[in-house]
Design an enzyme around this catalytic site. Structure first.
Site, PDB file in Angstrom:
ATOM      1  N   GLN A 115      -5.527   3.758  18.224  1.00 23.52           N
ATOM      2  CA  GLN A 115      -6.528   3.566  17.180  1.00 23.52           C
ATOM      3  C   GLN A 115      -7.458   2.424  17.559  1.00 23.52           C
ATOM      4  OE1 GLN A 115      -4.036   5.242  13.337  1.00 23.52           O
ATOM      5  NE2 GLN A 115      -4.757   3.172  13.299  1.00 23.52           N
ATOM      6  N   ASN A 139       0.816  -1.220   0.000  1.00 24.19           N
ATOM      7  CA  ASN A 139       0.000   0.000   0.000  1.00 24.19           C
ATOM      8  C   ASN A 139       0.846   1.265   0.000  1.00 24.19           C
ATOM      9  OD1 ASN A 139       0.865  -0.007   2.631  1.00 24.19           O
ATOM     10  ND2 ASN A 139      -1.120  -0.486   3.533  1.00 24.19           N
ATOM     11  N   HIS A 181      -7.705   6.187   9.704  1.00 21.17           N
ATOM     12  CA  HIS A 181      -6.525   5.543   9.113  1.00 21.17           C
ATOM     13  C   HIS A 181      -6.954   4.748   7.868  1.00 21.17           C
ATOM     14  CE1 HIS A 181      -2.559   3.193  10.051  1.00 21.17           C
ATOM     15  NE2 HIS A 181      -2.664   3.519   8.778  1.00 21.17           N
ATOM     16  N   ARG A 237       2.817   7.415  11.503  1.00 17.42           N
ATOM     17  CA  ARG A 237       2.204   6.913  12.728  1.00 17.42           C
ATOM     18  C   ARG A 237       1.891   8.081  13.643  1.00 17.42           C
ATOM     19  NH1 ARG A 237       0.991   3.193  10.264  1.00 17.42           N
ATOM     20  NH2 ARG A 237       1.546   1.009  10.552  1.00 17.42           N
TER      21      ARG A 237
HETATM   22  P1  NAD Z   1      10.180   1.699   4.043  1.00 19.59           P
HETATM   23  O1  NAD Z   1      10.722   0.612   4.898  1.00 19.59           O
HETATM   24  O2  NAD Z   1      10.234   1.531   2.572  1.00 19.59           O
HETATM   25  O3  NAD Z   1      10.864   3.099   4.367  1.00 19.59           O
HETATM   26  C1  NAD Z   1      11.110   3.537   5.659  1.00 19.59           C
HETATM   27  C2  NAD Z   1      12.261   4.529   5.580  1.00 19.59           C
HETATM   28  O4  NAD Z   1      12.400   5.152   6.868  1.00 19.59           O
HETATM   29  C3  NAD Z   1      13.604   3.880   5.253  1.00 19.59           C
HETATM   30  O5  NAD Z   1      14.166   4.527   4.135  1.00 19.59           O
HETATM   31  C4  NAD Z   1      14.431   4.111   6.521  1.00 19.59           C
HETATM   32  O6  NAD Z   1      15.806   4.310   6.254  1.00 19.59           O
HETATM   33  C5  NAD Z   1      13.782   5.373   7.071  1.00 19.59           C
HETATM   34  N1  NAD Z   1      13.992   5.589   8.508  1.00 19.59           N
HETATM   35  C6  NAD Z   1      13.827   4.703   9.508  1.00 19.59           C
HETATM   36  N2  NAD Z   1      14.065   5.284  10.686  1.00 19.59           N
HETATM   37  C7  NAD Z   1      14.410   6.575  10.423  1.00 19.59           C
HETATM   38  C8  NAD Z   1      14.789   7.678  11.239  1.00 19.59           C
HETATM   39  N3  NAD Z   1      14.859   7.558  12.573  1.00 19.59           N
HETATM   40  N4  NAD Z   1      15.056   8.858  10.624  1.00 19.59           N
HETATM   41  C9  NAD Z   1      14.992   8.972   9.279  1.00 19.59           C
HETATM   42  N5  NAD Z   1      14.648   7.947   8.462  1.00 19.59           N
HETATM   43  C10 NAD Z   1      14.357   6.769   9.036  1.00 19.59           C
HETATM   44  O7  NAD Z   1       8.666   1.876   4.541  1.00 19.59           O
HETATM   45  P2  NAD Z   1       7.447   2.543   3.779  1.00 19.59           P
HETATM   46  O8  NAD Z   1       6.711   1.517   2.998  1.00 19.59           O
HETATM   47  O9  NAD Z   1       7.898   3.767   3.094  1.00 19.59           O
HETATM   48  O10 NAD Z   1       6.524   2.897   5.047  1.00 19.59           O
HETATM   49  C11 NAD Z   1       6.980   3.853   5.997  1.00 19.59           C
HETATM   50  C12 NAD Z   1       6.015   3.895   7.166  1.00 19.59           C
HETATM   51  O11 NAD Z   1       4.752   4.379   6.722  1.00 19.59           O
HETATM   52  C13 NAD Z   1       5.683   2.536   7.783  1.00 19.59           C
HETATM   53  O12 NAD Z   1       6.655   2.143   8.750  1.00 19.59           O
HETATM   54  C14 NAD Z   1       4.349   2.789   8.416  1.00 19.59           C
HETATM   55  O13 NAD Z   1       4.503   3.244   9.750  1.00 19.59           O
HETATM   56  C15 NAD Z   1       3.745   3.889   7.576  1.00 19.59           C
HETATM   57  N6  NAD Z   1       2.625   3.405   6.736  1.00 19.59           N
HETATM   58  C16 NAD Z   1       1.405   3.985   6.890  1.00 19.59           C
HETATM   59  C17 NAD Z   1       0.343   3.533   6.143  1.00 19.59           C
HETATM   60  C18 NAD Z   1      -1.017   4.177   6.248  1.00 19.59           C
HETATM   61  O14 NAD Z   1      -2.014   3.558   5.847  1.00 19.59           O
HETATM   62  N7  NAD Z   1      -1.120   5.391   6.738  1.00 19.59           N
HETATM   63  C19 NAD Z   1       0.499   2.472   5.239  1.00 19.59           C
HETATM   64  C20 NAD Z   1       1.776   1.942   5.071  1.00 19.59           C
HETATM   65  C21 NAD Z   1       2.824   2.392   5.846  1.00 19.59           C
END
Ligand code: NAD
Length: 397
Positions: free
Chosen positions: A315, A147, A334, A286
């Site tokens: 949530q 997603n 969400h 989040r």
């Molecule tokens: P991903 O694993 O592809 O990317 C996460 C990125 O965060 C990585 O590039 C990592 O290096 C970086 N990162 C981690 N800790 C960090 C920090 N302290 N400072 C800076 N960068 C940091 O994940 P994604 O698919 O892009 O998803 C990211 C987040 O989005 C998920 O962990 C989830 O919490 C959230 N998400 C929300 C929804 C929604 O419906 N709202 C859906 C999917 C994911």
């Protein structure tokens, strides 16, 4: 035979749909960068139908019961007398969606002696106490990329909605039956020329940067893994080494980092106070990355011109959660990662993970967050755990 407990959000208040707004959804075979979409041996659902609610059952019942496994589906997840707590006692697998998270705290994991696999039907496994999962040897897997584009589209929509004052303008015509042009535009700007700063350019963050490029904005980002020089050049990105230096240099902050100890309650009064007056924050990562009260205070004082996102803590939020009524807000439930399009992918991915695990075959490395008593796969790259104590998001039982 395994017992699988799926915690899904309730059906629509007017019942499980019998018809849909559209007849089909596009077929997405692979994601940017080439990772293939989920490849289960088969699916028992119609893509485009509601799968993430209780009646939809992620399309898993036929497949699991045909093999003699037990599937229990519930939305009752809160408190010690919840169906989840009762079913955990002999559950082998728990499936949860971040939209309606089954908070797998250390206490719940201790009360689930058979638990071996926690699947996130979606992305973001912070509702699982990863330290406790590591200590118990529980595998945590999510449907990486399923997603990501869904969320990126939502973030771009919310950036535009805030900057252009879309929701108050719509309210003037629809709710107040007015034609109040001056009221609508006194807070409306063009996005063109503004600086957008993306926190974490992973799958979602990079997709947002790519989508914003044609808007002729200035693009900035920070991440603990820097993008390649080619991508930075292609998109005209300015890299900032850390979050504090990024947020004070931009007009709009767009958050896509996972909830990990370093990002928990990161945006407090002090950090928001360093931003330009009238900045916007969009957070679809989040809710607990924000200090709830600090966001409200900044909107009320004018330090922030707007805040939008779809993630809250906990949530579902209580009826009196202050983000429901704070000014200049574009909050949604969400939902960004659970469009009907996304559901089809993560339901298929959940089945792929179950097929692998039930057959004793490896789960795709990119789906793994914790495996073999340590962070693994995507978890090893994107997540971090505290040395002791619980994961930040898993305390909301
Ligand atoms: P991903 O694993 O592809 O990317 C996460 C990125 O965060 C990585 O590039 C990592 O290096 C970086 N990162 C981690 N800790 C960090 C920090 N302290 N400072 C800076 N960068 C940091 O994940 P994604 O698919 O892009 O998803 C990211 C987040 O989005 C998920 O962990 C989830 O919490 C959230 N998400 C929300 C929804 C929604 O419906 N709202 C859906 C999917 C994911």
């Amino acid at each position: 035979m395994a017992k699988i407990v799926a915690v899904l959000y309730p059906d629509p208040v007017d019942g499980y749909p019998t018809t849909y707004a559209r007849d089909d959804i596009p077929v997405i075979a692979s994601y940017p960068g080439g990772q293939s979409a989920p490849t289960p041996s088969a699916i028992d659902f119609v893509p485009g139908q509601l799968l993430g609610s209780v009646t939809g059952e992620l399309g898993l019942r036929k497949f699991l019961e045909a093999q003699g496994h037990t599937l229990v589906v519930t939305s009752d997840k809160e408190g010690p007398d919840s169906a989840l707590d009762r079913e955990l006692a002999d559950a082998d697998v728990v499936i949860s969606q971040p939209f309606w998270p089954a908070y797998l705290t250390a206490e719940r994991i201790a009360a689930a002696p058979n638990l071996k696999l926690a699947i996130t039907a979606g992305i973001g496994s912070d509702h699982v106490d990863l330290n406790a999962a590591i200590a118990r040897g529980i595998t945590v897997a999510e449907v990486t990329f399923s997603n990501s584009i869904s969320v990126a589209e939502h973030a771009v929509m919310q950036i535009l909605a805030l900057v252009r004052n879309y929701l108050p303008s719509h309210a003037w015509v629809a709710e107040k039956r007015g034609w109040n042009i001056a009221d609508s535009v006194e807070r409306a700007y063009d996005l063109e020329g503004m600086t957008v700063g993306v926190i974490a350019a992973g799958r979602i963050g990079l997709a947002v940067l790519r989508r914003l490029k044609p808007f002729d904005v200035k693009l900035a980002y920070t991440d603990k893994h820097r993008l390649s020089a080619e991508v930075e050049e292609e998109l005209g990105l300015t890299f900032y080494p850390d979050i504090p230096s990024l947020v004070r240099a931009v007009d709009i902050v767009d958050v896509h980092a996972p909830l990990v100890p370093e990002t928990h309650h990161l945006f407090d009064d002090a950090l928001i106070g360093t931003m330009k007056r009238g900045s916007y924050i969009v957070n679809t990562a989040r809710g607990a990355i924000m200090d709830t009260g600090a966001v409200v205070r900044a909107l009320e004082s004018g330090q922030l011109a707007g805040y939008a996102g779809d993630v809250w803590y906990p949530q579902p939020p209580a009826p009196d959660h202050p983000w429901r009524t704070m000014p200049w807000s574009g909050m949604t439930p969400h939902v960004s990662g659970t469009t009907l399009s996304a559901q089809a992918r993560y339901a298929a991915g959940t089945r792929e993970i179950l097929e692998s695990w039930l057959a004793g075959a490896p789960i795709r490395d990119e789906y793994l967050i914790v495996d073999g008593g340590k962070l693994a796969g995507t978890g090893a790259r994107s997540y971090s755990t505290s040395g002791s104590g619980s994961s930040p998001g898993s305390s909301g039982k």
